[in-house]
Design an enzyme around this catalytic site. Structure first.
Site, short mmCIF file in Angstrom:
data_model
loop_
_atom_site.label_atom_id
_atom_site.label_comp_id
_atom_site.label_asym_id
_atom_site.label_seq_id
_atom_site.Cartn_x
_atom_site.Cartn_y
_atom_site.Cartn_z
N GLY A 164 0.80 -1.30 0.15
CA GLY A 164 0.02 0.10 -0.01
C GLY A 164 0.70 1.26 0.11
O GLY A 164 -0.09 2.34 0.04
N GLU A 222 4.15 -6.73 1.91
CA GLU A 222 3.39 -7.13 0.39
C GLU A 222 3.36 -5.76 -0.47
O GLU A 222 2.29 -5.58 -1.09
CB GLU A 222 1.91 -7.41 0.47
CG GLU A 222 1.80 -8.70 1.52
CD GLU A 222 0.38 -8.97 2.17
OE1 GLU A 222 -0.57 -8.30 1.76
OE2 GLU A 222 0.30 -10.12 2.85
N CYS A 271 -15.16 3.56 -27.95
CA CYS A 271 -16.62 4.41 -27.78
C CYS A 271 -16.97 4.26 -26.39
O CYS A 271 -17.95 3.81 -26.22
CB CYS A 271 -17.47 3.40 -28.55
SG CYS A 271 -16.98 3.03 -30.15
C1 LIG Z 1 -3.05 -5.13 -3.76
C2 LIG Z 1 -2.51 -5.75 -2.47
C3 LIG Z 1 -1.23 -5.57 -2.17
C4 LIG Z 1 -0.33 -4.55 -2.75
O1 LIG Z 1 -0.66 -3.22 -2.71
P1 LIG Z 1 0.10 -2.05 -3.22
O2 LIG Z 1 -0.68 -0.75 -2.95
O3 LIG Z 1 0.31 -2.20 -4.68
O4 LIG Z 1 1.51 -1.74 -2.58
C5 LIG Z 1 -0.70 -6.04 -1.01
N1 LIG Z 1 -1.48 -6.85 -0.38
C6 LIG Z 1 -2.95 -7.15 -0.82
C7 LIG Z 1 -3.49 -8.16 0.18
C8 LIG Z 1 -3.48 -6.61 -1.84
O5 LIG Z 1 -4.71 -6.76 -2.21
#
Ligand SMILES: *Cc1c(COP(=O)(O)O)cnc(C)c1O
Length: 413
Positions: free
Chosen positions: A237, A271, A340
């Site tokens: 995130g 992540e 379109c």
């Molecule tokens: C989408 C997602 C991420 C990655 O989010 P980013 O904003 O691209 O870093 C990580 N963990 C989960 C569970 C996600 O759904």
């Protein structure tokens, strides 16, 4: 990794004009050096605490990109069985993969377990039950973590906020506690962590620290009940700069997080998707037609919302820059696709100098770009190119109409 030589745009040592001539447009182009340095910057910021960086595959899932990240030592965060196959095909190890998502299907859970997945991030009590019974049937212990919805406001676009009570993701800390107690009694479930993921494109530190605090409280409560936790997964995130956003400084982010973790035995897991690839990629496109009315100037390009949907979907702003700089008059242009739909725009009100047939680069397109593309209007999906120094390699060829038709059949011959 982008720079100009005599007014011409280069990614690393490769001319974008040359790529367009060789591979056509629209084409996604990624810089290996940029991906490598983004990954290494994030990974090394946490050097003082045991951690795993699990790249979020959904941000950009080409197997060459996954292979590069696997070589750099990344683990992976997946959200489908298809993504697991990609990771394995790219040489990633299943035990370094975590599986997130609110709607995992039975075949995906089975596939993850038989592959030896590192962790299933469980998002509901019902899913926990399902994983337990599939694990029992397969006689394979399932490593699990419960995704906690920490109810913190990540202060981002509502479509990409995921850690608020009203969102569909995870469970409350109270429900998580009950799920862990349940899991602890089940011989086929192996509790390994606690996780959360509060949203995307977050540029403030506080939401992450609040979420970590919630995870630590739960962790303490579990330990007091004799349930041990090996890792705390803070999700991804982290935001990037598209225009004038002020992203978190990775070093200070890491310093604040590791400080909150000091003296704790749990390892950290992250992540990140967007910060690894967003600014490492661009979409190369050619201007097809220029047209103006009393109000506006439109540049109709050969890329469209099916290639890059972020502007249409989230009102996202991405920089658009000519590949070859002219010095004629600038005008304000709406950069639109041929699809379109009035929502088919890539950018609005851009002061640039344009002529038909010019090449344009839509920047910061590495994350949630190609992966969200579709065949709408029977358009073939773009090619993808990976640039490494003075070399470039096609890592996905342009889709043809025959590729699309191969999956269809006539109702009678
Ligand atoms: C989408 C997602 C991420 C990655 O989010 P980013 O904003 O691209 O870093 C990580 N963990 C989960 C569970 C996600 O759904």
């Amino acid at each position: 990794m982008l720079h100009r030589v005599d007014g011409d745009l280069y990614m690393e040592q490769v001319s974008l004009t040359e790529i367009a001539e060789q591979h056509g447009t629209p084409t996604y182009i990624y810089s290996e050096t940029a991906i490598r340095s983004a990954y290494e910057a994030f990974d090394s910021a946490f050097a003082t605490h045991p951690h795993t960086v699990c790249y979020a595959v959904k941000a950009c899932s080409n197997i060459s990109i996954l292979q590069l990240l696997a070589e750099l030592g990344a683990g992976f965060d997946i959200v489908s069985g298809g993504e697991l196959t990609r990771v394995l095909r790219a040489g990633g190890e299943a035990r370094r993969v975590v599986f997130s998502g609110v709607g995992k299907q039975n075949w995906e859970i089975e596939y993850a377990l038989t592959s030896g997945i590192g962790c299933l991030n469980i998002e509901s009590a019902s899913e926990l039950q399902r994983v337990a019974s599939i694990a029992a049937a397969k006689q394979l212990r399932a490593p699990v973590s419960v995704r906690v919805n920490p109810d913190v406001d990540p202060k981002t676009h509502p479509y990409i906020a995921t850690g608020l009570k009203e969102n569909k993701f995870g469970v409350s800390a109270t429900e998580a506690l009950a799920m862990y107690q349940q899991a602890a009694k089940d011989p086929w479930l192996d509790i390994v962590g606690i996780d959360c993921h509060i949203g995307s494109q977050i540029t403030e530190l506080e939401p992450f620290l609040d979420a970590l605090r919630k995870l630590l409280e739960l962790c303490d409560e579990l330990e007091s009940q004799g349930i041990e936790i090996n890792h705390l997964d803070l999700g991804g995130g982290l935001g990037v700069r598209y225009r004038d956003e002020e992203p978190l400084d990775t070093e200070s982010f890491a310093a604040a997080i590791t400080q909150s973790m000091s003296g704790r035995p749990q390892s950290l897991l992250f992540e990140p998707g967007r910060i690894i690839v967003a600014n490492a990629g661009l979409l190369l496109t050619r201007v097809n037609t220029l047209k103006s009315n009393e109000d506006r100037n439109f540049a109709v390009i050969d890329a469209a919302m099916n290639d890059l949907i972020r502007p249409a979907l989230y009102g996202a702003w991405q920089e658009v820059t000519p590949v070859h700089e002219h010095d004629q008059d600038r005008k304000s242009w709406d950069i639109v696709g041929p699809v379109c739909e009035t929502g088919d725009f890539l950018a609005k009100d851009r002061e640039i100098c344009l002529e038909e047939n010019d090449l344009l680069a839509i920047l910061s397109a590495g994350a949630y770009g190609f992966v969200m593309s579709s065949n709408y209007n029977s358009r073939g999906r773009a090619a993808e190119i990976l640039v490494t120094g003075s070399e470039h390699r096609c890592i996905r060829r342009r889709e043809t109409i025959e590729d699309q038709l191969a999956l269809e059949s006539l109702r009678r011959q």
